[in-house]
Write a protein that holds these residues in place. Structure first.
Motif, PDB file in Angstrom:
ATOM      1  N   VAL A  87      -1.973 -23.745  36.769  1.00 36.47           N
ATOM      2  CA  VAL A  87      -1.312 -24.227  35.565  1.00 36.47           C
ATOM      3  C   VAL A  87      -2.351 -24.880  34.668  1.00 36.47           C
ATOM      4  CG1 VAL A  87       0.963 -24.561  36.609  1.00 36.47           C
ATOM      5  CG2 VAL A  87      -0.697 -26.425  36.682  1.00 36.47           C
ATOM      6  N   ALA A  88      -2.070 -24.906  33.380  1.00 37.16           N
ATOM      7  CA  ALA A  88      -2.988 -25.524  32.422  1.00 37.16           C
ATOM      8  C   ALA A  88      -2.674 -27.010  32.335  1.00 37.16           C
ATOM      9  CB  ALA A  88      -2.855 -24.854  31.052  1.00 37.16           C
ATOM     10  N   GLY A  89      -3.179 -27.755  33.315  1.00 34.06           N
ATOM     11  CA  GLY A  89      -2.918 -29.180  33.398  1.00 34.06           C
ATOM     12  C   GLY A  89      -4.019 -30.004  32.750  1.00 34.06           C
TER      13      GLY A  89
ATOM     14  N   GLY B  78     -16.385 -29.920  23.501  1.00 36.24           N
ATOM     15  CA  GLY B  78     -17.265 -30.829  22.784  1.00 36.24           C
ATOM     16  C   GLY B  78     -18.730 -30.477  22.966  1.00 36.24           C
ATOM     17  N   ILE B  79     -19.124 -30.135  24.193  1.00 34.24           N
ATOM     18  CA  ILE B  79     -20.523 -29.824  24.472  1.00 34.24           C
ATOM     19  C   ILE B  79     -20.939 -28.527  23.782  1.00 34.24           C
ATOM     20  CG2 ILE B  79     -22.082 -29.126  26.334  1.00 34.24           C
ATOM     21  CD1 ILE B  79     -20.558 -31.182  28.105  1.00 34.24           C
ATOM     22  N   LEU B  80     -20.078 -27.518  23.820  1.00 37.25           N
ATOM     23  CA  LEU B  80     -20.409 -26.252  23.163  1.00 37.25           C
ATOM     24  C   LEU B  80     -20.413 -26.411  21.639  1.00 37.25           C
ATOM     25  CD1 LEU B  80     -18.401 -23.731  25.386  1.00 37.25           C
ATOM     26  CD2 LEU B  80     -20.861 -24.215  25.425  1.00 37.25           C
ATOM     27  N   ALA B  81     -19.484 -27.207  21.126  1.00 34.73           N
ATOM     28  CA  ALA B  81     -19.437 -27.411  19.676  1.00 34.73           C
ATOM     29  C   ALA B  81     -20.704 -28.096  19.187  1.00 34.73           C
ATOM     30  CB  ALA B  81     -18.208 -28.229  19.302  1.00 34.73           C
ATOM     31  N   GLN B  82     -21.236 -29.033  19.966  1.00 35.82           N
ATOM     32  CA  GLN B  82     -22.481 -29.712  19.592  1.00 35.82           C
ATOM     33  C   GLN B  82     -23.650 -28.729  19.530  1.00 35.82           C
ATOM     34  OE1 GLN B  82     -23.061 -33.089  22.259  1.00 35.82           O
ATOM     35  NE2 GLN B  82     -20.889 -33.577  22.103  1.00 35.82           N
ATOM     36  N   ALA B  83     -23.535 -27.610  20.266  1.00 35.21           N
ATOM     37  CA  ALA B  83     -24.582 -26.581  20.253  1.00 35.21           C
ATOM     38  C   ALA B  83     -24.334 -25.544  19.163  1.00 35.21           C
ATOM     39  CB  ALA B  83     -24.658 -25.908  21.616  1.00 35.21           C
ATOM     40  N   GLY B  84     -23.314 -25.766  18.327  1.00 37.80           N
ATOM     41  CA  GLY B  84     -23.037 -24.850  17.229  1.00 37.80           C
ATOM     42  C   GLY B  84     -22.134 -23.687  17.585  1.00 37.80           C
ATOM     43  N   ILE B  85     -21.444 -23.780  18.702  1.00 40.81           N
ATOM     44  CA  ILE B  85     -20.549 -22.710  19.130  1.00 40.81           C
ATOM     45  C   ILE B  85     -19.109 -23.110  18.813  1.00 40.81           C
ATOM     46  CG2 ILE B  85     -19.731 -21.354  21.106  1.00 40.81           C
ATOM     47  CD1 ILE B  85     -22.470 -22.037  22.453  1.00 40.81           C
ATOM     48  N   GLU B  86     -18.443 -22.333  17.995  1.00 39.60           N
ATOM     49  CA  GLU B  86     -17.036 -22.587  17.688  1.00 39.60           C
ATOM     50  C   GLU B  86     -16.184 -22.218  18.906  1.00 39.60           C
ATOM     51  OE1 GLU B  86     -13.475 -21.138  14.642  1.00 39.60           O
ATOM     52  OE2 GLU B  86     -15.492 -20.284  14.479  1.00 39.60           O
ATOM     53  N   CYS B  87     -15.265 -23.094  19.272  1.00 39.82           N
ATOM     54  CA  CYS B  87     -14.467 -22.886  20.483  1.00 39.82           C
ATOM     55  C   CYS B  87     -13.012 -22.602  20.148  1.00 39.82           C
ATOM     56  CB  CYS B  87     -14.554 -24.108  21.389  1.00 39.82           C
ATOM     57  SG  CYS B  87     -16.214 -24.389  22.052  1.00 39.82           S
ATOM     58  N   LEU B  88     -12.441 -21.630  20.858  1.00 44.65           N
ATOM     59  CA  LEU B  88     -11.058 -21.216  20.656  1.00 44.65           C
ATOM     60  C   LEU B  88     -10.331 -21.319  21.998  1.00 44.65           C
ATOM     61  CD1 LEU B  88     -11.887 -17.993  18.624  1.00 44.65           C
ATOM     62  CD2 LEU B  88     -11.147 -20.187  17.679  1.00 44.65           C
ATOM     63  N   PRO B  89      -9.572 -22.391  22.228  1.00 42.47           N
ATOM     64  CA  PRO B  89      -8.880 -22.539  23.506  1.00 42.47           C
ATOM     65  C   PRO B  89      -7.735 -21.541  23.652  1.00 42.47           C
ATOM     66  CG  PRO B  89      -9.132 -24.658  22.383  1.00 42.47           C
ATOM     67  CD  PRO B  89      -9.447 -23.587  21.387  1.00 42.47           C
ATOM     68  N   ALA B  90      -7.587 -21.013  24.863  1.00 41.15           N
ATOM     69  CA  ALA B  90      -6.457 -20.138  25.212  1.00 41.15           C
ATOM     70  C   ALA B  90      -5.845 -20.719  26.482  1.00 41.15           C
ATOM     71  CB  ALA B  90      -6.921 -18.703  25.422  1.00 41.15           C
ATOM     72  N   LEU B  91      -4.946 -21.686  26.315  1.00 40.67           N
ATOM     73  CA  LEU B  91      -4.489 -22.500  27.440  1.00 40.67           C
ATOM     74  C   LEU B  91      -3.202 -21.960  28.048  1.00 40.67           C
ATOM     75  CD1 LEU B  91      -5.262 -26.080  26.084  1.00 40.67           C
ATOM     76  CD2 LEU B  91      -6.698 -24.529  27.417  1.00 40.67           C
ATOM     77  N   ALA B  92      -3.365 -21.171  29.076  1.00 37.74           N
ATOM     78  CA  ALA B  92      -2.228 -20.698  29.869  1.00 37.74           C
ATOM     79  C   ALA B  92      -2.641 -20.725  31.331  1.00 37.74           C
ATOM     80  CB  ALA B  92      -1.809 -19.289  29.458  1.00 37.74           C
ATOM     81  N   GLY B  93      -1.741 -21.214  32.193  1.00 36.75           N
ATOM     82  CA  GLY B  93      -2.015 -21.195  33.616  1.00 36.75           C
ATOM     83  C   GLY B  93      -1.785 -19.813  34.200  1.00 36.75           C
ATOM     84  N   LEU B  94      -2.357 -19.568  35.370  1.00 35.30           N
ATOM     85  CA  LEU B  94      -2.260 -18.246  35.968  1.00 35.30           C
ATOM     86  C   LEU B  94      -0.825 -17.862  36.301  1.00 35.30           C
ATOM     87  CD1 LEU B  94      -5.384 -18.309  38.316  1.00 35.30           C
ATOM     88  CD2 LEU B  94      -5.212 -17.523  35.947  1.00 35.30           C
ATOM     89  N   VAL B  95       0.015 -18.819  36.672  1.00 31.72           N
ATOM     90  CA  VAL B  95       1.398 -18.458  37.000  1.00 31.72           C
ATOM     91  C   VAL B  95       2.184 -18.052  35.758  1.00 31.72           C
ATOM     92  CG1 VAL B  95       1.477 -19.912  39.058  1.00 31.72           C
ATOM     93  CG2 VAL B  95       2.262 -20.847  36.867  1.00 31.72           C
ATOM     94  N   GLU B  96       1.619 -18.299  34.574  1.00 35.20           N
ATOM     95  CA  GLU B  96       2.266 -17.895  33.329  1.00 35.20           C
ATOM     96  C   GLU B  96       1.813 -16.514  32.868  1.00 35.20           C
ATOM     97  OE1 GLU B  96       2.493 -21.290  30.348  1.00 35.20           O
ATOM     98  OE2 GLU B  96       0.880 -21.975  31.672  1.00 35.20           O
TER      99      GLU B  96
END
Length: 294
Positions: free
Chosen positions: A223-225, A242-260
């Motif tokens: 689950v995405a806890g 936060g760490i990747l963004a500081q390196a200039g990488i735009e982040c796109l979260p895809a928050l779903a747990g495996l049971v979903e």
């Protein structure tokens, strides 16, 4: 005087779905939805959720959890219901410490004499041999909006002992299939994450070396806890985002747990079906990744 409504028969077979647990409402809802799916597929069985967090975390943070029912308590409830056979399905990702705990509790429950048999369906990654199929499932479930040249950072929880090699096998399978998909696990502490050779440090360098400017953040949890929402995609500077963004990488979260996710929920259901088949055909117990306590 009106007649009392008929009392439904008490099933003699029960199903316990053993998961790590979560305090977040979204994660609890995902687990409960999966339990309803199991109950609908097996209407003659008593179906209960149980958490395995407590023993591994020395009892911390147990409230509120989904029903805060431990695995031991779930077995006691099954016995009170008159259930004589219980299939336990692990909803864990890897055969690590918490799955070992599931096997221990199931074995004790069977030896206690209340149950005729207790088969246990294995987790998603039972050993390194499961890595190719799980890699295929993960790649098939990546966001459809991902564009060519965009990286994917997949976060696992991490484990000790042999389970680390299982995670490594999955990381290798993903890399062979897609050079822009990177699997790593949480660093244990912020101090560990700040080291040059940390998990997130190596992942950041690997993404930068590809030239990718965007990365999808994908949790590899049932689950995405809290780990997914705080440590992976949280707004803090110490999260992967936060760490990747500081390196200039735009982040796109895809928050779903495996049971979903259908690919993975089917895999868990297949493990459960194998465990239930062992109850029906004891002579075949132990096949299909099922541990059987006859």
């Amino acid at each position: 005087m009106p007649a009392s409504p008929p009392v439904p028969p008490i099933p003699d077979t029960g199903i316990i779905l053993a998961a790590h647990g979560s305090r977040l409402p979204e994660a609890v809802a995902a687990l409960e939805a999966f339990a309803r799916r199991v109950a609908e597929a097996h209407p003659d069985c008593a179906v209960r959720l149980a958490r395995t967090m407590g023993e591994m975390h020395r009892g911390r943070h147990l409230r509120p959890l989904f029903a805060a029912r431990s695995l031991d308590a779930a077995f006691l409830e099954m016995a009170r219901l008159g259930v004589t056979r219980v299939a336990v399905q692990s909803l864990h990702v890897v055969a690590g410490g918490e799955f070992a705990q599931v096997l221990d509790v199931a074995g004790r429950a069977r030896r206690g004499g209340a149950f005729a048999a207790v088969p246990v369906g294995g987790p998603l990654l039972r050993d390194a041999g499961d890595a190719p199929a799980v890699a295929d499932m993960l790649l098939a479930s990546l966001p459809g909006d991902r564009a060519p040249g965009e990286a994917v950072a997949v976060m696992g929880h991490g484990a000790r002992g042999p389970a680390r090699e299982i995670y490594a096998a999955l990381a290798g399978e993903l890399s062979r299939r897609d050079r822009l998909v990177f699997f790593s696990t949480l660093d244990r502490t912020r101090e560990d994450a700040a080291r040059p050779d940390s998990n997130i440090g190596r992942l950041r360098r690997a993404i930068l070396e590809t030239g990718a400017k965007r990365a999808w953040l994908v949790p590899f949890f049932s689950v995405a806890g809290a780990h997914a929402r705080r440590d992976l995609a949280g707004a803090g500077e110490h999260s992967w985002r936060g760490i990747l963004a500081q390196a200039g990488i735009e982040c796109l979260p895809a928050l779903a747990g495996l049971v979903e996710i259908e690919h993975f929920s089917r895999a868990f259901l297949a493990r459960l079906d194998a465990a239930l088949a062992g109850l029906a055909r004891p002579g075949e117990a132990g096949s299909g990744g099922t541990t059987f306590f006859p």
